[in-house]
Design an enzyme around this catalytic site. Structure first.
Site, PDB file in Angstrom:
ATOM      1  N   ARG A   1       0.808  -1.213   0.000  1.00 32.82           N
ATOM      2  CA  ARG A   1       0.000   0.000   0.000  1.00 32.82           C
ATOM      3  C   ARG A   1       0.848   1.272   0.000  1.00 32.82           C
ATOM      4  O   ARG A   1       0.659   2.162  -0.822  1.00 32.82           O
ATOM      5  CB  ARG A   1      -0.908   0.056   1.253  1.00 32.82           C
TER       6      ARG A   1
ATOM      7  N   LYS B   1      25.380  -5.771  -1.147  1.00 27.48           N
ATOM      8  CA  LYS B   1      26.842  -5.917  -1.265  1.00 27.48           C
ATOM      9  C   LYS B   1      27.555  -5.187  -0.141  1.00 27.48           C
ATOM     10  O   LYS B   1      28.765  -4.995  -0.173  1.00 27.48           O
ATOM     11  CB  LYS B   1      27.308  -5.355  -2.611  1.00 27.48           C
TER      12      LYS B   1
ATOM     13  N   ARG C   1      11.135   3.848   3.765  1.00 29.59           N
ATOM     14  CA  ARG C   1      10.711   2.850   4.755  1.00 29.59           C
ATOM     15  C   ARG C   1      11.950   2.063   5.149  1.00 29.59           C
ATOM     16  O   ARG C   1      12.732   1.643   4.285  1.00 29.59           O
ATOM     17  CB  ARG C   1       9.667   1.902   4.181  1.00 29.59           C
TER      18      ARG C   1
HETATM   19  N1   CP Z   1      -0.372  -0.065   5.876  1.00 35.05           N
HETATM   20  C1   CP Z   1       0.846  -0.338   5.366  1.00 35.05           C
HETATM   21  O1   CP Z   1       1.845   0.263   5.739  1.00 35.05           O
HETATM   22  O2   CP Z   1       0.850  -1.320   4.407  1.00 35.05           O
HETATM   23  P1   CP Z   1       2.146  -1.759   3.587  1.00 35.05           P
HETATM   24  O3   CP Z   1       3.077  -2.436   4.558  1.00 35.05           O
HETATM   25  O4   CP Z   1       1.632  -2.698   2.521  1.00 35.05           O
HETATM   26  O5   CP Z   1       2.766  -0.533   2.998  1.00 35.05           O
END
Ligand code: CP
Length: 309
Positions: free
Chosen positions: A59, A87, A109
């Site tokens: 998402r 690596k 992320r």
């Molecule tokens: N809600 C959410 O962060 O989903 P994903 O891990 O798929 O990005």
């Protein structure tokens, strides 16, 4: 107010209530845009954004990429699994190499709490945290509150229970900050082992009985059990967890009022929520996903508008 009080979006903790209101008003305008036949505006034609995903996502990754493309930004995508991180390249070296290609904004992320803040202190680009370990997931909390506002008119005064694996959840922490800043009452519910001891110090109620929690709330946000973050056993089995904390249609229909059901995804159907609840008209799970694009467009637009160009 027309600008955010912060240069990066690391966590909801750093935002003011006015920032959240500005993001929502901006998202309202972008929600109109994405429902038009031509779902695009030229606002960020001169901006380049890198999406750096060191952890799996469906998402958030797709939603950010769509939001960026709807704003006409140039977009590059990086996935750690298929990169030179394998690596031995460090985070800062990886990002600095990407920034040499004239990138203005980084959406990241990362599995480590604090990674987004670490990066924001070391690079000359705006940083948006797309989830850092068990710490925060600010855009998820913003789209969650935006979806409550859309369904119930406002967030202020609403009672929201967050159910499940609070201990390992960045969604829970960001939601607690976001909901409280907007004047909602927050409760967490789950087994003792999955509720961190410090949580009461954040001013939230704690309840271990799911029925009592559901009878109290206007909105239930059902979280996934994050088995990938659990190094020890926190409950005997998923079946037992589901029997005590799974939301079924039978429970939902027996409540004194019609509550709103939310889930950040990914759903484990039959564990924290049954399929008939997830697909019911009380669930706003797909509205959350749709709103995610408008809310992320708003965050990107507002941060990009601070960049001198
Ligand atoms: N809600 C959410 O962060 O989903 P994903 O891990 O798929 O990005």
């Amino acid at each position: 107010m027309t600008t955010l009080s912060t240069e990066h979006l690391i966590g909801i903790r750093d935002l003011t209530a006015e920032d959240i209101e500005l993001i929502f008003k901006t998202a309202d305008a972008f929600k109109d845009v994405i429902n038009r036949p031509i779902k695009k505006v030229p606002s960020l034609r001169d901006i380049t954004i890198a999406n750096l995903f060191f952890e799996n996502s469906t998402r958030t990754r797709l939603s950010f990429e769509l939001a960026e493309k709807r704003l006409s930004a140039d977009v590059v995508n990086f996935s750690a699994a298929s990169s030179s991180v394998k690596k031995g390249e460090t985070l800062v070296d990886t990002v600095n190499n990407i920034l040499s290609m004239k990138v203005d904004m980084v959406v990241m992320r990362h599995p480590n709490p604090g990674a987004a803040k670490f990066l924001s202190e070391r690079i000359d680009a705006r940083v948006i945290n797309a989830g850092d370990g068990t710490h925060e997931h600010p855009t998820q909390a913003l789209l969650d509150s935006y979806s409550i506002r859309e369904r119930l008119g406002e967030v202020k005064g609403k009672k929201v229970v967050i159910v499940g694996d609070i201990l390992h959840s960045r969604v829970a922490l960001s939601n607690i900050y976001a909901l409280q800043k907007q004047g909602a009452e927050v409760m967490v519910c789950g087994p003792t082992t999955l509720i961190p001891k410090y949580i009461s110090s954040l001013g939230v109620k704690v309840e271990h009985d799911l029925r009592k929690a559901l009878e109290w709330c206007d909105v239930a946000n059902m979280l996934r059990i994050q088995l990938e973050r659990q190094d020890i056993k926190y409950f005997p089995s998923l079946r037992e967890y589901s029997m005590q904390y799974g939301l079924t249609k039978e429970i939902l229909d027996s409540l004194p009022k019609k509550i709103v059901v939310m889930h950040p995804g990914p759903i484990n159907r039959g564990v924290e929520i049954t399929s008939d609840v997830a697909d019911s008209d009380q669930a706003i799970i797909l509205d959350q996903v749709e709103n995610g694009v408008a809310v992320r467009m708003a965050v990107i637009y507002l941060l990009a508008s601070q960049i001198k160009r």
